[in-house]
Design a protein around this motif. Structure first.
Motif, mmCIF file in Angstrom:
data_model
loop_
_atom_site.group_PDB
_atom_site.id
_atom_site.type_symbol
_atom_site.label_atom_id
_atom_site.label_comp_id
_atom_site.label_asym_id
_atom_site.label_seq_id
_atom_site.Cartn_x
_atom_site.Cartn_y
_atom_site.Cartn_z
ATOM 1 N N GLN A 154 46.192 0.138 37.271
ATOM 2 C CA GLN A 154 46.547 1.454 36.713
ATOM 3 C C GLN A 154 48.060 1.565 36.511
ATOM 4 O O GLN A 154 48.522 1.997 35.456
ATOM 5 N N THR A 155 48.820 1.160 37.520
ATOM 6 C CA THR A 155 50.276 1.288 37.449
ATOM 7 C C THR A 155 50.836 0.430 36.315
ATOM 8 O O THR A 155 51.749 0.847 35.596
ATOM 9 N N CYS A 156 50.293 -0.759 36.137
ATOM 10 C CA CYS A 156 50.772 -1.649 35.073
ATOM 11 C C CYS A 156 50.467 -1.085 33.683
ATOM 12 O O CYS A 156 51.300 -1.175 32.780
ATOM 13 N N ILE A 157 49.272 -0.537 33.490
ATOM 14 C CA ILE A 157 48.941 0.060 32.192
ATOM 15 C C ILE A 157 49.894 1.226 31.914
ATOM 16 O O ILE A 157 50.387 1.397 30.794
ATOM 17 N N SER A 158 50.177 1.989 32.955
ATOM 18 C CA SER A 158 51.054 3.150 32.820
ATOM 19 C C SER A 158 52.497 2.713 32.548
ATOM 20 O O SER A 158 53.176 3.287 31.684
ATOM 21 N N CYS A 159 52.964 1.708 33.250
ATOM 22 C CA CYS A 159 54.331 1.209 33.058
ATOM 23 C C CYS A 159 54.482 0.647 31.637
ATOM 24 O O CYS A 159 55.496 0.883 30.982
ATOM 25 N N ALA A 160 53.477 -0.068 31.148
ATOM 26 C CA ALA A 160 53.535 -0.607 29.791
ATOM 27 C C ALA A 160 53.687 0.511 28.772
ATOM 28 O O ALA A 160 54.487 0.429 27.829
ATOM 29 N N ASP A 161 52.927 1.593 28.964
ATOM 30 C CA ASP A 161 52.992 2.703 28.019
ATOM 31 C C ASP A 161 54.320 3.443 28.121
ATOM 32 O O ASP A 161 54.878 3.874 27.099
ATOM 33 N N ALA A 162 54.838 3.569 29.339
ATOM 34 C CA ALA A 162 56.136 4.214 29.519
ATOM 35 C C ALA A 162 57.245 3.346 28.906
ATOM 36 O O ALA A 162 58.156 3.865 28.252
ATOM 37 N N CYS A 163 57.161 2.030 29.098
ATOM 38 C CA CYS A 163 58.141 1.116 28.485
ATOM 39 C C CYS A 163 58.142 1.283 26.963
ATOM 40 O O CYS A 163 59.186 1.292 26.318
ATOM 41 N N LEU A 164 56.934 1.405 26.379
ATOM 42 C CA LEU A 164 56.818 1.579 24.925
ATOM 43 C C LEU A 164 57.530 2.844 24.451
ATOM 44 O O LEU A 164 57.989 2.912 23.306
ATOM 45 N N ALA A 165 57.603 3.843 25.320
ATOM 46 C CA ALA A 165 58.206 5.121 24.948
ATOM 47 C C ALA A 165 59.725 5.145 25.155
ATOM 48 O O ALA A 165 60.382 6.107 24.760
ATOM 49 N N GLU A 166 60.268 4.107 25.768
ATOM 50 C CA GLU A 166 61.711 4.074 26.043
ATOM 51 C C GLU A 166 62.506 3.728 24.773
ATOM 52 O O GLU A 166 62.051 2.946 23.936
ATOM 53 N N ASP A 167 63.725 4.282 24.664
ATOM 54 C CA ASP A 167 64.613 3.902 23.563
ATOM 55 C C ASP A 167 64.847 2.394 23.578
ATOM 56 O O ASP A 167 64.943 1.758 22.532
ATOM 57 N N ALA A 168 64.930 1.838 24.780
ATOM 58 C CA ALA A 168 65.246 0.414 24.936
ATOM 59 C C ALA A 168 64.003 -0.469 24.874
ATOM 60 O O ALA A 168 63.974 -1.532 25.491
ATOM 61 N N VAL A 169 62.983 -0.037 24.130
ATOM 62 C CA VAL A 169 61.716 -0.781 24.119
ATOM 63 C C VAL A 169 61.921 -2.270 23.788
ATOM 64 O O VAL A 169 61.218 -3.136 24.334
ATOM 65 N N ALA A 170 62.884 -2.576 22.944
ATOM 66 C CA ALA A 170 63.100 -3.973 22.543
ATOM 67 C C ALA A 170 63.493 -4.852 23.723
ATOM 68 O O ALA A 170 63.259 -6.068 23.720
#
Lengths: 134, 134, 134, 134
Positions: free
Chosen positions: B33-49
């Motif tokens: 659960q935490t990994c799926i959530s972290c992946a989605d939060a990372c996608l939402a970051e300005d620094a996604v790249a």
């Protein structure tokens, strides 16, 4: 399956696909489906009590094949070791399930077909492993 | 989670549960659960790249944790070797993801939390492995 | 579970979490684990032939709960309708499985526990659905 | 895929297969693989920041397709309503993902291929739904 086509367009792949790995991904999805189907067919047999271990190995194999397909699809340079380890576990799951299904193949066609799919997936994993050797 | 309670009523277990394995199952679901959530939060970051590798390892780790939880839940005498191998791969996936998340922990709280969940799951897998030693 | 903590740090959430949805995610993982465990325990019962439908509903419910947990964790503005539909299907899967397990609860403790987990997950899905009403 | 062959040997099916449902199962696995691959390729693009929503829909669609394939494979008389509901949700996930991928198809070949796979899966779900009408 669009596996070869879509992986070939990945920016990090640029047409130079690992075809053994791609065949392995397809084999994993095939094996996952066949195992789920064999488990359900085993449940419907009069002799279900003799097929308990077959059903469990079917379900383990299906879960491991699905995870292996996903990880292998997301192949990236830095986690090749992780893919190799998953391919290795997947080979074992497929071998165990193929062996068990083979015992029932004479009486249950779905077990014969499932043994075939599992053996095919085990071989495809082995070929993929060789293609990714250090 | 009902993990301990439901496994304790399994006819082959009859109350003598492997508590390290049960803690590991819970840790695997938590980590998925935490990994799926972290992946989605990372996608939402300005620094996604800068978080591409983090997202990939998150997704690999989530898929492997979910499969490990299922296989470990279906523990049966005859596939202990398969469970051990899955626990081993899961430890590696969690370690890789914890390491990567830790690099971003200072800037992204979700990565800090995810590194913690991954490290916890890695340790729980290791304890479960020890409890199932030959 | 780190669910509440990690979702609270998502850039699009910034602390204003939907707690009913978070409880639902946890309930989905709990229900998935319990259903996989109940299916395996049913397989080990002498009366396995009477538990066929229970095992199938367990496995359907486990797969649907796991997918619902993942989709609900990846909540984003634009796919709220998809989450609602998944919550709705998940409610049905949990209801069907709870009803079937309840029939066997008197004879099998794992079915009693599983009926409880499924009913809890169905209620958590319903609460989450209400919290996301148009 | 061994889908048609293995389902045809199920004791409750005895050769009278629902071919639309079988094509749908295959399409679900194809779509799951393509979506996971497209998500990873999107992550590798320079323009990853413009592909956030595409990646999320890819991942939702992949999880829902995999669950739909499993539930549809375990088709049994008593849960036809559950299968119909999953097919319905799967159609929506595929539609959303196809629409999003189509926006990027001109610039990214993997999005063009993924839109094609998603549209194919949506159509296959619709055909399967019709074949299971009350």
């Amino acid at each position: 399956m669009h596996t070869h086509e879509v992986i070939g367009t990945h920016p990090d792949v640029k047409g130079s696909t690992n075809d053994a790995l791609i065949r392995c991904i397809d084999a994993c999805y095939d094996c996952a489906q066949t195992c789920i189907s064999c488990a359900d067919a085993c449940l419907a047999e009069d002799a279900v009590a003799d097929l308990r271990q077959c059903i469990r190995l079917n379900l383990d194999c299906a879960d491991i094949c699905a995870a292996t397909a996903a990880v292998a699809t997301r192949r990236t340079g830095s986690n090749e070791e992780l893919i190799r380890r998953m391919l290795d576990v997947c080979m074992m799951a497929c071998s165990q399930c193929a062996d068990e299904c083979r015992h029932h193949a004479e009486h249950h066609e779905h077990c014969r077909i499932c043994a075939e799919a599992c053996a095919g997936c085990r071989d495809a994993c082995q070929d993929a492993l060789r293609s990714m050797a250090h």
